[in-house]
Design a protein around this motif. Structure first.
Motif, PDB file in Angstrom:
ATOM      1  N   LYS A   2       0.803  -1.041  -0.007  1.00  0.00           N
ATOM      2  CA  LYS A   2       0.023  -0.112   0.136  1.00  0.00           C
ATOM      3  C   LYS A   2       0.673   1.120  -0.034  1.00  0.00           C
ATOM      4  CE  LYS A   2      -3.670  -1.878   2.260  1.00  0.00           C
ATOM      5  NZ  LYS A   2      -4.877  -1.973   3.190  1.00  0.00           N
ATOM      6  N   ALA A   3       0.210   2.487  -0.037  1.00  0.00           N
ATOM      7  CA  ALA A   3       1.172   3.677   0.213  1.00  0.00           C
ATOM      8  C   ALA A   3       0.276   4.778   1.228  1.00  0.00           C
ATOM      9  CB  ALA A   3       1.076   4.428  -1.494  1.00  0.00           C
ATOM     10  N   ILE A  46       1.439   0.175  -7.420  1.00  0.00           N
ATOM     11  CA  ILE A  46       0.768   0.405  -6.003  1.00  0.00           C
ATOM     12  C   ILE A  46      -0.735   1.037  -6.330  1.00  0.00           C
ATOM     13  CG2 ILE A  46       0.493   1.403  -3.692  1.00  0.00           C
ATOM     14  CD1 ILE A  46       3.547   1.457  -3.926  1.00  0.00           C
ATOM     15  N   THR A  47      -1.854   0.467  -6.008  1.00  0.00           N
ATOM     16  CA  THR A  47      -3.178   1.020  -6.363  1.00  0.00           C
ATOM     17  C   THR A  47      -3.918   1.454  -5.158  1.00  0.00           C
ATOM     18  OG1 THR A  47      -4.110  -1.062  -6.241  1.00  0.00           O
ATOM     19  CG2 THR A  47      -3.154  -0.347  -8.409  1.00  0.00           C
ATOM     20  N   SER A  48      -3.498   0.841  -3.849  1.00  0.00           N
ATOM     21  CA  SER A  48      -4.344   1.164  -2.683  1.00  0.00           C
ATOM     22  C   SER A  48      -3.678   2.426  -1.779  1.00  0.00           C
ATOM     23  CB  SER A  48      -4.615  -0.109  -1.805  1.00  0.00           C
ATOM     24  OG  SER A  48      -5.220   0.334  -0.600  1.00  0.00           O
ATOM     25  N   VAL A  49      -4.224   3.413  -1.570  1.00  0.00           N
ATOM     26  CA  VAL A  49      -3.369   4.837  -1.018  1.00  0.00           C
ATOM     27  C   VAL A  49      -4.376   5.376  -0.248  1.00  0.00           C
ATOM     28  CG1 VAL A  49      -2.487   7.089  -1.811  1.00  0.00           C
ATOM     29  CG2 VAL A  49      -2.296   5.253  -3.446  1.00  0.00           C
ATOM     30  N   GLY A  50      -3.804   5.556   1.097  1.00  0.00           N
ATOM     31  CA  GLY A  50      -4.334   6.378   2.085  1.00  0.00           C
ATOM     32  C   GLY A  50      -3.696   7.799   2.094  1.00  0.00           C
ATOM     33  N   GLU A  98      -1.426  -4.989   8.100  1.00  0.00           N
ATOM     34  CA  GLU A  98      -0.153  -5.627   8.348  1.00  0.00           C
ATOM     35  C   GLU A  98       0.695  -6.004   6.892  1.00  0.00           C
ATOM     36  OE1 GLU A  98       1.450  -6.812  11.021  1.00  0.00           O
ATOM     37  OE2 GLU A  98      -0.320  -5.534  12.034  1.00  0.00           O
ATOM     38  N   GLU A  99       0.380  -4.912   6.158  1.00  0.00           N
ATOM     39  CA  GLU A  99       1.169  -4.986   4.789  1.00  0.00           C
ATOM     40  C   GLU A  99       2.350  -3.945   4.879  1.00  0.00           C
ATOM     41  OE1 GLU A  99      -0.970  -4.938   1.155  1.00  0.00           O
ATOM     42  OE2 GLU A  99      -2.845  -5.202   1.954  1.00  0.00           O
ATOM     43  N   PRO A 100       3.406  -4.187   3.921  1.00  0.00           N
ATOM     44  CA  PRO A 100       4.402  -3.087   3.803  1.00  0.00           C
ATOM     45  C   PRO A 100       3.692  -2.070   2.804  1.00  0.00           C
ATOM     46  CG  PRO A 100       4.580  -5.031   2.218  1.00  0.00           C
ATOM     47  CD  PRO A 100       3.566  -5.392   3.157  1.00  0.00           C
ATOM     48  N   PHE A 101       4.342  -0.871   3.162  1.00  0.00           N
ATOM     49  CA  PHE A 101       3.869   0.204   2.380  1.00  0.00           C
ATOM     50  C   PHE A 101       4.770   1.203   2.115  1.00  0.00           C
ATOM     51  CE2 PHE A 101       4.074   1.255   6.857  1.00  0.00           C
ATOM     52  CZ  PHE A 101       4.133   2.684   7.032  1.00  0.00           C
ATOM     53  N   VAL A 102       4.661   1.930   1.083  1.00  0.00           N
ATOM     54  CA  VAL A 102       5.456   3.394   0.631  1.00  0.00           C
ATOM     55  C   VAL A 102       4.741   4.627   1.584  1.00  0.00           C
ATOM     56  CG1 VAL A 102       6.043   5.034  -1.035  1.00  0.00           C
ATOM     57  CG2 VAL A 102       5.947   2.344  -1.386  1.00  0.00           C
ATOM     58  N   MET A 103       5.804   5.178   2.070  1.00  0.00           N
ATOM     59  CA  MET A 103       5.486   6.554   2.522  1.00  0.00           C
ATOM     60  C   MET A 103       5.830   7.740   2.132  1.00  0.00           C
ATOM     61  SD  MET A 103       5.060   8.130   6.621  1.00  0.00           S
ATOM     62  CE  MET A 103       6.988   8.609   6.726  1.00  0.00           C
ATOM     63  N   TYR A 104       5.103   8.595   1.365  1.00  0.00           N
ATOM     64  CA  TYR A 104       5.236   9.433   0.341  1.00  0.00           C
ATOM     65  C   TYR A 104       4.962  10.801   0.751  1.00  0.00           C
ATOM     66  CZ  TYR A 104       6.516  10.797  -4.373  1.00  0.00           C
ATOM     67  OH  TYR A 104       6.914  11.468  -5.700  1.00  0.00           O
ATOM     68  N   LEU A 105       5.732  11.810   0.913  1.00  0.00           N
ATOM     69  CA  LEU A 105       5.663  13.153   1.280  1.00  0.00           C
ATOM     70  C   LEU A 105       4.745  13.927  -0.136  1.00  0.00           C
ATOM     71  CD1 LEU A 105       7.001  12.259   3.980  1.00  0.00           C
ATOM     72  CD2 LEU A 105       8.206  14.599   3.762  1.00  0.00           C
ATOM     73  N   GLY A 106       3.640  14.311   0.203  1.00  0.00           N
ATOM     74  CA  GLY A 106       2.871  14.678  -0.930  1.00  0.00           C
ATOM     75  C   GLY A 106       3.499  16.171  -1.390  1.00  0.00           C
ATOM     76  N   ASP A 107       4.199  16.684  -0.901  1.00  0.00           N
ATOM     77  CA  ASP A 107       4.995  17.829  -1.568  1.00  0.00           C
ATOM     78  C   ASP A 107       6.268  17.604  -2.158  1.00  0.00           C
ATOM     79  OD1 ASP A 107       6.182  17.677   1.155  1.00  0.00           O
ATOM     80  OD2 ASP A 107       5.960  19.772   1.585  1.00  0.00           O
ATOM     81  N   VAL A 171      10.563   9.948   0.895  1.00  0.00           N
ATOM     82  CA  VAL A 171       9.962   8.594   0.487  1.00  0.00           C
ATOM     83  C   VAL A 171      10.698   7.495   1.025  1.00  0.00           C
ATOM     84  CG1 VAL A 171       9.458   7.274  -1.532  1.00  0.00           C
ATOM     85  CG2 VAL A 171       9.415   9.751  -1.952  1.00  0.00           C
ATOM     86  N   TYR A 172       9.693   6.718   1.980  1.00  0.00           N
ATOM     87  CA  TYR A 172      10.168   5.642   2.580  1.00  0.00           C
ATOM     88  C   TYR A 172       9.291   4.411   2.355  1.00  0.00           C
ATOM     89  CZ  TYR A 172      10.937   9.821   5.649  1.00  0.00           C
ATOM     90  OH  TYR A 172      11.320  11.090   5.898  1.00  0.00           O
ATOM     91  N   ILE A 173       9.980   3.243   2.324  1.00  0.00           N
ATOM     92  CA  ILE A 173       9.177   1.935   2.485  1.00  0.00           C
ATOM     93  C   ILE A 173       9.439   1.122   3.671  1.00  0.00           C
ATOM     94  CG2 ILE A 173       8.718  -0.244   0.988  1.00  0.00           C
ATOM     95  CD1 ILE A 173       9.749   0.993  -1.227  1.00  0.00           C
ATOM     96  N   PHE A 174       8.239   0.669   4.275  1.00  0.00           N
ATOM     97  CA  PHE A 174       8.510   0.408   5.675  1.00  0.00           C
ATOM     98  C   PHE A 174       7.655  -1.279   5.411  1.00  0.00           C
ATOM     99  CE2 PHE A 174       8.465   4.695   6.849  1.00  0.00           C
ATOM    100  CZ  PHE A 174       9.423   4.733   7.551  1.00  0.00           C
ATOM    101  N   SER A 175       8.214  -2.092   6.582  1.00  0.00           N
ATOM    102  CA  SER A 175       7.623  -3.598   6.818  1.00  0.00           C
ATOM    103  C   SER A 175       6.702  -3.011   7.841  1.00  0.00           C
ATOM    104  CB  SER A 175       8.590  -4.576   6.976  1.00  0.00           C
ATOM    105  OG  SER A 175       9.026  -4.460   8.552  1.00  0.00           O
ATOM    106  N   PRO A 176       5.609  -3.897   8.306  1.00  0.00           N
ATOM    107  CA  PRO A 176       4.984  -3.795   9.552  1.00  0.00           C
ATOM    108  C   PRO A 176       5.614  -3.441  10.807  1.00  0.00           C
ATOM    109  CG  PRO A 176       3.958  -5.607   8.403  1.00  0.00           C
ATOM    110  CD  PRO A 176       5.340  -5.296   7.584  1.00  0.00           C
ATOM    111  N   ALA A 177       7.019  -3.705  10.842  1.00  0.00           N
ATOM    112  CA  ALA A 177       7.756  -3.577  12.025  1.00  0.00           C
ATOM    113  C   ALA A 177       7.782  -1.910  12.248  1.00  0.00           C
ATOM    114  CB  ALA A 177       9.116  -3.773  11.795  1.00  0.00           C
TER     115      ALA A 177
END
Length: 355
Positions: A2-3, A46-50, A98-107, A171-177
């Motif tokens: 996810k993102a 990636i298609t599921s974005v919060g 419990e999915e890995p995800f990309v964290m993306y700063l929108g600016d 821009v970061y990618i994290f596991s559920p940890a």
């Protein structure tokens, strides 16, 4: 995967523009910065974005909708106050599961996308992967120190004496940890849950935190000069396209986009330039690296290396450069004022400058 896209915050460095508008929606080449990030996520598969939203949440909702225009499924997650990047992860726990995800700063503005970053994370066995880039003045950024294998061994926030020139890109990618990490840390001196503290917790507790270098161009668009530079980078890549009308008295050279319904009369346009839909350019000069939004009027004026947002008019003014003009702004000539123009103008303003 996810993102999580961060589109809250106050945007204090772009005030007064961001008093009334989300900083992530300031346009680069007539497209909001946030859109580039959403497209990069889609292109990475990636298609599921919060999307984390704050005070300007309704504007972001109106601009992005349900995400279908980008090929995404968007969930909005309100944040009551800007309490830190790690706090965004904390409040998004239900969405992220419990999915890995990309964290993306929108600016953030990133040319080249993030497909390489996502692919590298999927191939590896990391708990976090942090995007880095080399900068000339690392003391103004979060800075990473690397081990011999590219692992991150230490992070410092705006250090007086940086240990490297590797700045943390948003821009970061994290596991559920990461969920354990954000619950374990406490607010910093400025009262926020810092993502650098959460990453440090991962490192200290034996989790695998690795680096990934930016392969293209990156900018944090929080300042006027950064927005203008991003605008330049994008315009350098556009292909000429005229869907509006240009009369025989006008000269249009280089990479120039004139969108549908726009009218150019008795003017000189030297690209790269983009002119938005239903805008009228009359007896004017538009110089390189200029973006004019939709429903604007530019008459008897000279503009270059600038951005003019939708619904604004610039009449009888020479010359504007290195400027960001907000929405529904009127800039007109006025006798007796100094003949110099460098403007960052908020929405619904009226400005008089010397012709």
């Amino acid at each position: 995967m996810k993102a999580l896209v961060l589109a809250g915050g106050k945007g204090t460095r772009l005030r007064p523009l961001t008093h009334t508008s989300a900083k992530q929606l300031v346009p680069v080449a007539n497209k909001p910065v946030l859109y580039y990030g959403l497209e990069a996520l889609r292109d990475a598969g990636i298609t599921s974005v919060g999307i984390i939203i704050g005070d300007t949440g309704q504007e972001v909702r109106d601009a992005v909708g349900d995400g279908s225009r980008f090929g995404l499924e968007v969930t909005y997650i309100p944040q009551d106050a800007p309490l830190g990047l790690a706090h965004c992860v904390l409040i998004a726990k239900e969405f992220l599961a419990e999915e890995p995800f990309v964290m993306y700063l929108g600016d953030n503005f990133l040319v080249g996308g993030i497909s390489d970053l996502v692919d590298a994370f999927r191939r590896a066995d990391h708990d976090a992967q942090i995007l880095l880039t080399r900068v000339a003045e690392p003391q103004f950024y979060g800075v990473a120190e690397l081990g011999s294998g590219g692992e991150i061994i230490r992070l410092e926030e705006k250090p007086e004496h940086p240990r490297s020139d590797l700045a943390i890109v948003g821009v970061y990618i994290f596991s559920p940890a990461i969920h354990d990490a954000v619950k374990a840390i406490t607010p910093s001196a400025r009262g926020e849950l810092e993502i650098t503290d959460a990453i440090t917790w991962l490192i200290d507790n034996g989790f695998r935190v690795h680096s990934h270098m930016v392969s293209g161009y990156w900018k944090d668009t929080g300042r006027l000069q950064d927005i203008l530079e991003c605008n330049r980078i994008v315009l350098e890549q556009v292909e000429p396209e005229v869907n509006g009308s240009v009369d025989g008295l006008s000269e249009v050279t280089g990479r120039v986009i004139i969108e549908q319904g726009a009218v150019v009369e008795n003017s000189v346009l030297r690209g790269p330039i983009v002119v938005g839909a239903n805008t009228k350019i009359t007896s004017a000069y538009l110089g390189p690296f200029t973006s004019i939004g939709s429903d604007c009027v530019v008459a008897n004026a000279e503009i270059e290396y600038s951005i003019v947002l939708d619904g604004s008019s610039v009449v009888g003014v020479s010359r504007l450069a290195r400027s960001l003009i907000g929405r529904n702004v009127e800039v007109t000539s006025a006798a007796g004022t100094p003949n110099t123009h460098e403007l960052m103008v908020g929405d619904h303003s009226k400005i008089k400058v010397r012709a």
